[in-house]
Enzyme design. Structure first.
Site, PDB file in Angstrom:
ATOM      1  N   HIS A 208      -6.389  -2.089  -5.929  1.00 44.00           N
ATOM      2  CA  HIS A 208      -5.729  -1.942  -4.629  1.00 44.00           C
ATOM      3  C   HIS A 208      -4.222  -1.810  -4.764  1.00 44.00           C
ATOM      4  O   HIS A 208      -3.598  -0.915  -4.176  1.00 44.00           O
ATOM      5  CB  HIS A 208      -6.071  -3.116  -3.718  1.00 44.00           C
ATOM      6  CG  HIS A 208      -5.415  -3.042  -2.381  1.00 44.00           C
ATOM      7  ND1 HIS A 208      -4.160  -3.566  -2.146  1.00 44.00           N
ATOM      8  CD2 HIS A 208      -5.822  -2.496  -1.210  1.00 44.00           C
ATOM      9  CE1 HIS A 208      -3.816  -3.340  -0.891  1.00 44.00           C
ATOM     10  NE2 HIS A 208      -4.808  -2.685  -0.314  1.00 44.00           N
ATOM     11  N   HIS A 234      -2.240   1.726  -4.808  1.00 39.73           N
ATOM     12  CA  HIS A 234      -1.078   1.647  -3.915  1.00 39.73           C
ATOM     13  C   HIS A 234       0.103   1.054  -4.688  1.00 39.73           C
ATOM     14  O   HIS A 234      -0.061   0.062  -5.402  1.00 39.73           O
ATOM     15  CB  HIS A 234      -1.353   0.682  -2.751  1.00 39.73           C
ATOM     16  CG  HIS A 234      -2.413   1.100  -1.791  1.00 39.73           C
ATOM     17  ND1 HIS A 234      -3.517   0.327  -1.541  1.00 39.73           N
ATOM     18  CD2 HIS A 234      -2.533   2.183  -0.990  1.00 39.73           C
ATOM     19  CE1 HIS A 234      -4.277   0.898  -0.622  1.00 39.73           C
ATOM     20  NE2 HIS A 234      -3.710   2.038  -0.274  1.00 39.73           N
ATOM     21  N   HIS A 271       1.604   6.463  -2.316  1.00 39.23           N
ATOM     22  CA  HIS A 271       2.841   6.195  -1.581  1.00 39.23           C
ATOM     23  C   HIS A 271       4.063   6.280  -2.492  1.00 39.23           C
ATOM     24  O   HIS A 271       4.834   7.221  -2.383  1.00 39.23           O
ATOM     25  CB  HIS A 271       2.820   4.852  -0.841  1.00 39.23           C
ATOM     26  CG  HIS A 271       1.694   4.684   0.101  1.00 39.23           C
ATOM     27  ND1 HIS A 271       1.437   5.592   1.114  1.00 39.23           N
ATOM     28  CD2 HIS A 271       0.739   3.724   0.197  1.00 39.23           C
ATOM     29  CE1 HIS A 271       0.376   5.198   1.790  1.00 39.23           C
ATOM     30  NE2 HIS A 271      -0.073   4.064   1.255  1.00 39.23           N
ATOM     31  N   ASP A 322      -5.052   8.745   4.775  1.00 38.28           N
ATOM     32  CA  ASP A 322      -4.881   7.304   4.736  1.00 38.28           C
ATOM     33  C   ASP A 322      -5.492   6.603   5.949  1.00 38.28           C
ATOM     34  O   ASP A 322      -6.695   6.428   6.041  1.00 38.28           O
ATOM     35  CB  ASP A 322      -3.392   6.985   4.601  1.00 38.28           C
ATOM     36  CG  ASP A 322      -3.109   5.545   4.187  1.00 38.28           C
ATOM     37  OD1 ASP A 322      -4.058   4.737   4.128  1.00 38.28           O
ATOM     38  OD2 ASP A 322      -1.949   5.212   3.931  1.00 38.28           O
TER      39      ASP A 322
END
Length: 455
Positions: A208, A234, A271, A322
């Site tokens: 994650h 992420h 991101h 997303d």
């Protein structure tokens, strides 16, 4: 919906624009040949044919809360208050619910011009945190939804063990997400059996974030999976994440990731919003793909990705929807370009050079990065690639008098989701004149879930 051969008057191939071309498709859904002229038994499709786009970052369950987090709270709103609302919705979903929601979302992706999705899936357990009889139940429901729609999918089960840097104990609201290495690898094993028999499906993993895994845990899992499997994570989305990372490790998140792991093109860094110039350059040189989600990042107030510097250093990127506040490759690419213009007081910031089409350059880069990110044989109309084609409506008022690169510019900077007329995935004509054969059935199941769970 059987595969077939297709004729287009205007088509963007891997070697550039061509006119009057027949695409011959093999029984495996891949392109066998691009023939000049009309081939026998080919279906003529009116419109402008371009490669369909990969969507590399999706949380399907968040489709339920679109539009419900746009009211200010009694205190300061932020990503972290938005996250609490998301946790509330995710705590209620049952397997049938997730499959219905995912099918509606994947249909919307198809209608927007996406032909494959990277599903970053972390609802592993039952609402009380206990495992399902099949520990991969919820991820399997996402695979089933993609099969219903006909969308390609790279399923990315999420490794989520902690609530903060350094192995902080998970929160009660995260109990559906949490796994140790053995539990997680059990999910991966179950999914690997499923995808082996499905040509449109691939398997990777999604640690994650550096908040939710330790380097030791991630190394243990990486050692147990194929060396070619995609890895999505992420990183550096929020300023608080940056400050927390520095407090724990003395390093910013991208620095921390680069120190602990040898990144390559199997990695997609989602991101990466907050980087120094040095981080930007090193990440660009690593070969990793930056998975950008500009409309979600804008909606959450994340910040602006340093795209001009990153691309100048040779970086590669892909796009994802997303949280699905918008599901449109055109809108995400537009937002990416406009963010650079607003920051730098310029125009055509990401055109890639003088006298070049900004839309064409952005589209081509996102195709290439997206195909690699998902480990899918897509991203170009070429022999040996899967026949995934989006057809733009040349009769739409926004495309009247436009062709080739001008059509792509008009789609990205004006057309959004309006201009996709037909979609072909693996040689199957799934979307015809904007309609999918199962559209009404999918919408009915989705509506039932919304009505039951609506706040």
């Amino acid at each position: 919906m059987q595969s077939g051969n297709f004729h287009f008057s205007d088509i963007l191939t891997a070697n550039g624009w061509r006119r009057d071309v027949t695409v011959h498709v093999g029984p495996d859904g891949n392109i066998q040949e691009l023939q000049n002229g009309y081939g026998s038994n080919a279906k003529r499709i009116r419109g402008i044919a371009v490669p369909a786009m990969p969507n590399v970052h999706s949380h399907a369950h968040q489709r339920l809360m679109v539009g419900l987090a746009e009211r200010s709270g009694p205190g300061a709103d932020s990503f972290w208050t938005w996250r609490e609302l998301m946790y509330g919705f995710s705590s209620q979903l049952q397997p049938d619910d997730l499959e219905a929601v995912a099918a509606q979302l994947y249909l919307e992706m198809l209608q927007a011009g996406f032909s494959a999705v990277g599903e970053f899936q972390y609802l592993h357990h039952q609402p009380d945190g206990t495992a399902y009889a099949n520990p991969a139940e919820m991820s399997l429901r996402c695979l089933a939804a993609a099969s219903t729609v006909g969308l390609g999918i790279t399923i990315l089960p999420t490794l989520y063990a902690y609530s903060g840097f350094g192995g902080q104990a998970p929160l009660a609201t995260q109990r559906r997400f949490i796994t140790d290495a053995d539990q997680f690898l059990g999910i991966v094993d179950s999914l690997s059996i499923q995808v082996k028999s499905q040509p449109l499906q691939q398997l990777g993993i999604a640690p994650h974030s550096l908040r939710a895994v330790t380097p030791a845990l991630l190394r243990e899992v990486l050692s147990a999976i194929p060396a070619t499997a995609p890895v999505h994570i992420h990183v550096a989305e929020q300023l608080k994440e940056v400050s927390d990372s520095i407090a724990f490790s003395g390093l910013r998140p991208v620095e921390f990731l680069l120190r602990e792991f040898a990144l390559s093109d199997r990695w997609t860094v989602i991101h990466a919003t907050h980087m120094t110039p040095a981080e930007t350059e090193v990440l660009a040189r690593s070969g990793a793909i930056s998975g950008l989600c500009p409309t979600t990042e804008a909606n959450l107030g994340d910040g602006v990705f340093p795209a001009t510097a990153y691309l100048s250093a040779g970086g590669r990127f892909a796009i994802g929807s997303d949280s699905h506040i918008s599901v449109s490759p055109a809108e995400d690419l537009r937002m990416l370009e406009y963010s650079q213009r607003l920051r730098d007081f310029t125009r055509n910031a990401l055109a890639g050079g003088p006298s070049r089409s900004t839309g064409r350059n952005l589209y081509g880069l996102a195709l290439e990065g997206g195909a690699r990110s998902l480990n899918q044989p897509i991203g170009a109309i070429a022999q040996g690639r899967r026949c995934d084609i989006a057809v733009l409506d040349e009769d739409h008022p926004l495309l009247v008098g436009r062709s080739q690169d001008q059509a792509i510019d008009s789609w990205i900077f004006s057309g959004g989701t309006q201009l996709v007329k037909d979609m072909i995935v693996a040689g199957r004509h799934l979307l015809k004149d904007r309609r999918h054969l199962l559209e009404d059935e999918i919408a009915h199941r989705f509506r039932a879930v919304v009505e039951r769970l609506a706040p």
